[in-house]
Design a protein around this motif. Structure first.
Motif, PDB file in Angstrom:
ATOM      1  N   SER A 256     -33.898  42.836 -17.907  1.00  0.00           N
ATOM      2  CA  SER A 256     -33.501  41.639 -18.669  1.00  0.00           C
ATOM      3  C   SER A 256     -33.291  40.459 -17.718  1.00  0.00           C
ATOM      4  O   SER A 256     -33.111  40.642 -16.504  1.00  0.00           O
ATOM      5  CB  SER A 256     -32.208  41.919 -19.424  1.00  0.00           C
ATOM      6  OG  SER A 256     -31.154  42.044 -18.491  1.00  0.00           O
ATOM      7  N   ASP A 257     -33.255  39.257 -18.275  1.00  0.00           N
ATOM      8  CA  ASP A 257     -33.012  38.059 -17.454  1.00  0.00           C
ATOM      9  C   ASP A 257     -31.685  38.185 -16.705  1.00  0.00           C
ATOM     10  O   ASP A 257     -31.586  37.844 -15.524  1.00  0.00           O
ATOM     11  CB  ASP A 257     -32.974  36.798 -18.334  1.00  0.00           C
ATOM     12  CG  ASP A 257     -34.346  36.497 -18.929  1.00  0.00           C
ATOM     13  OD1 ASP A 257     -35.312  37.210 -18.592  1.00  0.00           O
ATOM     14  OD2 ASP A 257     -34.437  35.560 -19.754  1.00  0.00           O
ATOM     15  N   ASP A 258     -30.680  38.694 -17.416  1.00  0.00           N
ATOM     16  CA  ASP A 258     -29.349  38.810 -16.791  1.00  0.00           C
ATOM     17  C   ASP A 258     -29.385  39.801 -15.625  1.00  0.00           C
ATOM     18  O   ASP A 258     -28.825  39.550 -14.556  1.00  0.00           O
ATOM     19  CB  ASP A 258     -28.314  39.291 -17.813  1.00  0.00           C
ATOM     20  CG  ASP A 258     -27.927  38.158 -18.752  1.00  0.00           C
ATOM     21  OD1 ASP A 258     -28.326  37.002 -18.491  1.00  0.00           O
ATOM     22  OD2 ASP A 258     -27.241  38.437 -19.761  1.00  0.00           O
ATOM     23  N   GLU A 259     -30.060  40.923 -15.865  1.00  0.00           N
ATOM     24  CA  GLU A 259     -30.104  41.937 -14.796  1.00  0.00           C
ATOM     25  C   GLU A 259     -30.886  41.418 -13.594  1.00  0.00           C
ATOM     26  O   GLU A 259     -30.508  41.656 -12.432  1.00  0.00           O
ATOM     27  CB  GLU A 259     -30.739  43.223 -15.336  1.00  0.00           C
ATOM     28  CG  GLU A 259     -30.615  44.359 -14.325  1.00  0.00           C
ATOM     29  CD  GLU A 259     -31.190  45.685 -14.816  1.00  0.00           C
ATOM     30  OE1 GLU A 259     -31.387  45.846 -16.039  1.00  0.00           O
ATOM     31  OE2 GLU A 259     -31.458  46.539 -13.955  1.00  0.00           O
ATOM     32  N   ARG A 260     -31.955  40.684 -13.868  1.00  0.00           N
ATOM     33  CA  ARG A 260     -32.763  40.131 -12.769  1.00  0.00           C
ATOM     34  C   ARG A 260     -31.921  39.170 -11.914  1.00  0.00           C
ATOM     35  O   ARG A 260     -31.890  39.254 -10.690  1.00  0.00           O
ATOM     36  CB  ARG A 260     -33.986  39.420 -13.344  1.00  0.00           C
ATOM     37  CG  ARG A 260     -34.978  38.972 -12.297  1.00  0.00           C
ATOM     38  CD  ARG A 260     -36.314  38.626 -12.910  1.00  0.00           C
ATOM     39  NE  ARG A 260     -36.216  37.631 -13.964  1.00  0.00           N
ATOM     40  CZ  ARG A 260     -36.406  37.858 -15.259  1.00  0.00           C
ATOM     41  NH1 ARG A 260     -36.738  39.043 -15.699  1.00  0.00           N
ATOM     42  NH2 ARG A 260     -36.268  36.881 -16.150  1.00  0.00           N
ATOM     43  N   PHE A 264     -30.774  39.373  -7.975  1.00  0.00           N
ATOM     44  CA  PHE A 264     -31.004  38.333  -6.957  1.00  0.00           C
ATOM     45  C   PHE A 264     -29.677  37.959  -6.276  1.00  0.00           C
ATOM     46  O   PHE A 264     -29.622  37.750  -5.065  1.00  0.00           O
ATOM     47  CB  PHE A 264     -31.641  37.082  -7.570  1.00  0.00           C
ATOM     48  CG  PHE A 264     -33.053  37.282  -8.056  1.00  0.00           C
ATOM     49  CD1 PHE A 264     -33.829  38.333  -7.608  1.00  0.00           C
ATOM     50  CD2 PHE A 264     -33.611  36.395  -8.985  1.00  0.00           C
ATOM     51  CE1 PHE A 264     -35.130  38.518  -8.064  1.00  0.00           C
ATOM     52  CE2 PHE A 264     -34.912  36.566  -9.442  1.00  0.00           C
ATOM     53  CZ  PHE A 264     -35.671  37.630  -8.984  1.00  0.00           C
ATOM     54  N   GLU A 265     -28.635  37.869  -7.101  1.00  0.00           N
ATOM     55  CA  GLU A 265     -27.317  37.521  -6.559  1.00  0.00           C
ATOM     56  C   GLU A 265     -26.853  38.605  -5.573  1.00  0.00           C
ATOM     57  O   GLU A 265     -26.310  38.303  -4.507  1.00  0.00           O
ATOM     58  CB  GLU A 265     -26.321  37.376  -7.718  1.00  0.00           C
ATOM     59  CG  GLU A 265     -25.015  36.704  -7.382  1.00  0.00           C
ATOM     60  CD  GLU A 265     -25.147  35.230  -6.980  1.00  0.00           C
ATOM     61  OE1 GLU A 265     -25.900  34.479  -7.629  1.00  0.00           O
ATOM     62  OE2 GLU A 265     -24.486  34.840  -5.981  1.00  0.00           O
ATOM     63  N   ASP A 295     -36.880  29.867  -8.234  1.00  0.00           N
ATOM     64  CA  ASP A 295     -35.951  29.125  -9.114  1.00  0.00           C
ATOM     65  C   ASP A 295     -34.512  29.428  -8.724  1.00  0.00           C
ATOM     66  O   ASP A 295     -33.656  28.534  -8.665  1.00  0.00           O
ATOM     67  CB  ASP A 295     -36.170  29.513 -10.586  1.00  0.00           C
ATOM     68  CG  ASP A 295     -37.474  28.935 -11.143  1.00  0.00           C
ATOM     69  OD1 ASP A 295     -38.090  28.091 -10.454  1.00  0.00           O
ATOM     70  OD2 ASP A 295     -37.879  29.347 -12.251  1.00  0.00           O
ATOM     71  N   PHE A 296     -34.256  30.704  -8.461  1.00  0.00           N
ATOM     72  CA  PHE A 296     -32.909  31.131  -8.060  1.00  0.00           C
ATOM     73  C   PHE A 296     -32.519  30.463  -6.740  1.00  0.00           C
ATOM     74  O   PHE A 296     -31.429  29.902  -6.599  1.00  0.00           O
ATOM     75  CB  PHE A 296     -32.895  32.664  -7.928  1.00  0.00           C
ATOM     76  CG  PHE A 296     -31.643  33.231  -7.344  1.00  0.00           C
ATOM     77  CD1 PHE A 296     -30.536  33.486  -8.145  1.00  0.00           C
ATOM     78  CD2 PHE A 296     -31.561  33.518  -5.977  1.00  0.00           C
ATOM     79  CE1 PHE A 296     -29.366  34.015  -7.596  1.00  0.00           C
ATOM     80  CE2 PHE A 296     -30.402  34.038  -5.423  1.00  0.00           C
ATOM     81  CZ  PHE A 296     -29.307  34.296  -6.231  1.00  0.00           C
ATOM     82  N   LEU A 297     -33.445  30.507  -5.771  1.00  0.00           N
ATOM     83  CA  LEU A 297     -33.137  29.946  -4.447  1.00  0.00           C
ATOM     84  C   LEU A 297     -32.982  28.427  -4.511  1.00  0.00           C
ATOM     85  O   LEU A 297     -32.140  27.842  -3.823  1.00  0.00           O
ATOM     86  CB  LEU A 297     -34.229  30.332  -3.440  1.00  0.00           C
ATOM     87  CG  LEU A 297     -34.364  31.838  -3.144  1.00  0.00           C
ATOM     88  CD1 LEU A 297     -35.522  32.085  -2.167  1.00  0.00           C
ATOM     89  CD2 LEU A 297     -33.067  32.403  -2.575  1.00  0.00           C
TER      90      LEU A 297
END
Ligand code: NA7
Length: 534
Positions: A256-260, A264-265, A295-297
């Motif tokens: 899921s988006d949340d798990e992804r 990353f975190e 996007d995360f970085l």
């Protein structure tokens, strides 16, 4: 008559290991090293902040239980002085120095077909004759200065990071410019920003850097490292990169988006290269998976840099992992300091150097010191700076003019009895682990030739061609295929675009090398040259 059965060029981590193994095998060997000490990369790169990006305890040697028991690493990722001490400790412990000649730069190597020998000539005119040559000259050892107009007129203090003088360079209170924002530039910038009067960073391309999350190793951790050393070694031998981490088996979009994001975190907070080597399996083959990371970085960079315009300049527009990702410790916060200025060369290029500084299309920068963190003529550079002439008068420069050509990274058609460690079309990653298999294989090969009395080995043209196709086919499906990076020679003006590394990974390379050796060195001609055999 040969002076030595084998000459090894380079006293870096691969050359020292090679010397040790050949000597253990009872083969006469001499090691020639251009520098004034052992350690290779860790001898030359004395710049402020020079530090490993592999876990220290996965970077050292594993061939001696005694060595593993005697050496303690101080941190998860140690700095240059500690690594230099380590290689000196190893050289002393295994009495390697008696077969090493320091300050001995090999200028040329010539193959003699009549005697099946190499003649090496040093920069100061000494000559050595050997049956075999093993080049361990390093992937990142031929430094490059940028070709800016007027650079030779600059009268301030200047240093290339990999030729940093051994004595203290005092930058305190000076107006300093740094050119280059790769792994090295980032380490320098974050290390000196607070002590210099002003720091101007000249950035051609921003990079995706992630936190190193380093820490001092505790006595309990050191005990565990010692007890589990061989298990950890086995783990590093089973990963493509030689790091102790493997990628997650799922696609980034299997969760899921949340798990992804949570993952990353987690990677962001773990020590080392995990964002690269422990990410989802499709990081480097699926543009959307890679974009999820960038996007995360990007959000992380924006959160850390106060001025949104500066943050914007620090955000790359290439995929994460296309260039080897730097590790940082407070790098982005440097740009919140009043004494630091970021000059984006894509917007305002350097026009020329003057006696006192640098002129861009926008401003003039008066500088007391300039640091060139501009990298290397990577992978092939150290070898192409030696005048190497093989069979039939073929020069290595000519043979490699359209990109490197090897068979299994270690041998080159037209260059009999010439072996390369850690060279082109071989794996990068955690270098000692990726190259260890090559050193073991070369030792096995030379020992075999020695024992059965064969004086010549050369890969066939067909085997080399097949390897090049294999190298290209393994990188083609990856996002790296589109990269502008030293792995493609893109950073060296005039260099042909060709993939200089091997995306198949060290496990596959080792398997292929073993299969060739098991089959009586398939892909090679042993003894007479190919023409006379046919
Ligand atoms: P790199 O990674 O090759 O970085 C060199 C940096 O210098 C990079 O930012 C380059 O920009 C920049 N550069 C190179 N030439 C120029 C010119 N002419 N003008 C301005 N900027 C320039 O070398 P490092 O020493 O940082 O790291 C090498 C490896 O060591 C690294 O991958 C780790 O494995 C450890 P570019 O990106 O080419 O536009």
């Amino acid at each position: 008559m040969v002076d030595y059965e084998v000459i090894v060029i380079g006293a870096g981590l691969n050359g020292l290991y090679q010397l040790h193994l050949l000597r253990e095998a009872g083969i006469s060997v001499r090691l020639l090293e251009a520098g004034g000490g052992v350690g290779g990369t860790w001898y030359w790169n004395r710049y402020p902040g020079a530090r490993l990006d592999s876990e220290s305890y996965t970077y050292g040697y594993y061939f001696s239980r005694e060595l593993l028991d005697e050496w303690d690493w101080s941190e998860e990722f140690v700095t240059q002085p500690e690594l230099e001490r380590y290689y000196n400790f190893v050289a002393d412990k295994f009495d390697l120095r008696r077969d090493i000649e320091l300050g001995t730069e090999v200028a040329s190597a010539r193959w003699d077909e009549a005697s099946d020998t190499w003649t090496l000539t040093t920069a100061d005119g000494r000559r050595y004759i050997s049956r075999f040559v093993i080049s361990a000259t390093g992937m990142l050892s031929a430094p490059q200065l940028p070709p800016y107009a007027g650079i030779e007129t600059y009268r301030g203090e200047w240093h290339h990071t990999s030729r940093w003088p051994a004595g203290e360079v005092d930058l305190r209170g000076k107006r300093v410019g740094v050119i280059g924002t790769g792994s090295t530039g980032i380490q320098v910038i974050q290390s000196i920003a607070a002590e210099v009067d002003s720091l101007t960073v000249f950035q051609r391309t921003p990079n995706w850097a992630t936190p190193i999350n380093n820490h001092a190793l505790t006595p309990d951790e050191l005990l565990e490292i010692r007890e589990t050393a061989m298990d950890v070694h086995a783990v590093t031998q089973a990963t493509d990169t030689g790091f102790k981490h493997s990628s997650r088996p799922e696609s980034a979009f299997d969760v899921s988006d949340d798990e992804r994001l949570a993952y990353f975190e987690q990677l962001w907070n773990e020590p080392g290269m995990t964002m690269y080597v422990k990410n989802f399996r499709d990081l480097m083959v699926n543009a959307d998976a890679n974009r999820a990371v960038t996007d995360f970085l990007e959000r992380k960079i924006r959160a850390r840099v106060d001025d949104p315009e500066i943050a914007e300049r620090l955000i790359p527009d290439h995929f994460y992992g296309m260039k080897r990702p730097p590790l940082e410790n407070g790098y982005y916060e440097v740009y919140n300091r009043a004494n630091v200025r970021l000059v984006s060369l894509s917007e305002t290029p350097i026009v020329r150097f003057t006696e006192t500084g640098i002129v861009t299309t926008e401003s003039t920068f008066e500088l007391d010191a300039v640091i060139f963190a501009t990298g290397f003529d990577a992978v092939t550079g150290a070898l192409s700076r030696i005048d190497i002439v093989g069979a039939d008068g073929m020069t290595l420069q000519h043979w490699w003019q359209d990109g490197p050509r090897t068979f299994m990274a270690t041998n080159v058609h037209h260059f009999p009895n010439f072996f390369i460690l850690g060279g082109p079309q071989g794996p990068g990653g955690n270098n000692p682990r990726s190259v260890e298999g090559q050193v073991d294989w070369v030792t096995r090969c030379i020992r075999y030739l020695h024992d059965v009395g064969i004086g010549r080995i050369e890969p066939t043209a067909a085997a080399e061609e097949e390897w090049i196709e294999h190298v290209n086919s393994t990188v083609a499906p990856t996002l790296s295929a589109q990269a502008t990076a030293w792995a493609w020679g893109s950073n060296t003006p005039g260099k042909a675009r060709a993939y200089q590394l091997y995306a198949g990974g060290q496990v596959l390379l080792r398997r292929k090398m073993a299969e060739s050796a098991d089959a009586g060195y398939r892909g090679f001609v042993l003894g007479e040259a190919e023409e006379s055999v046919a």
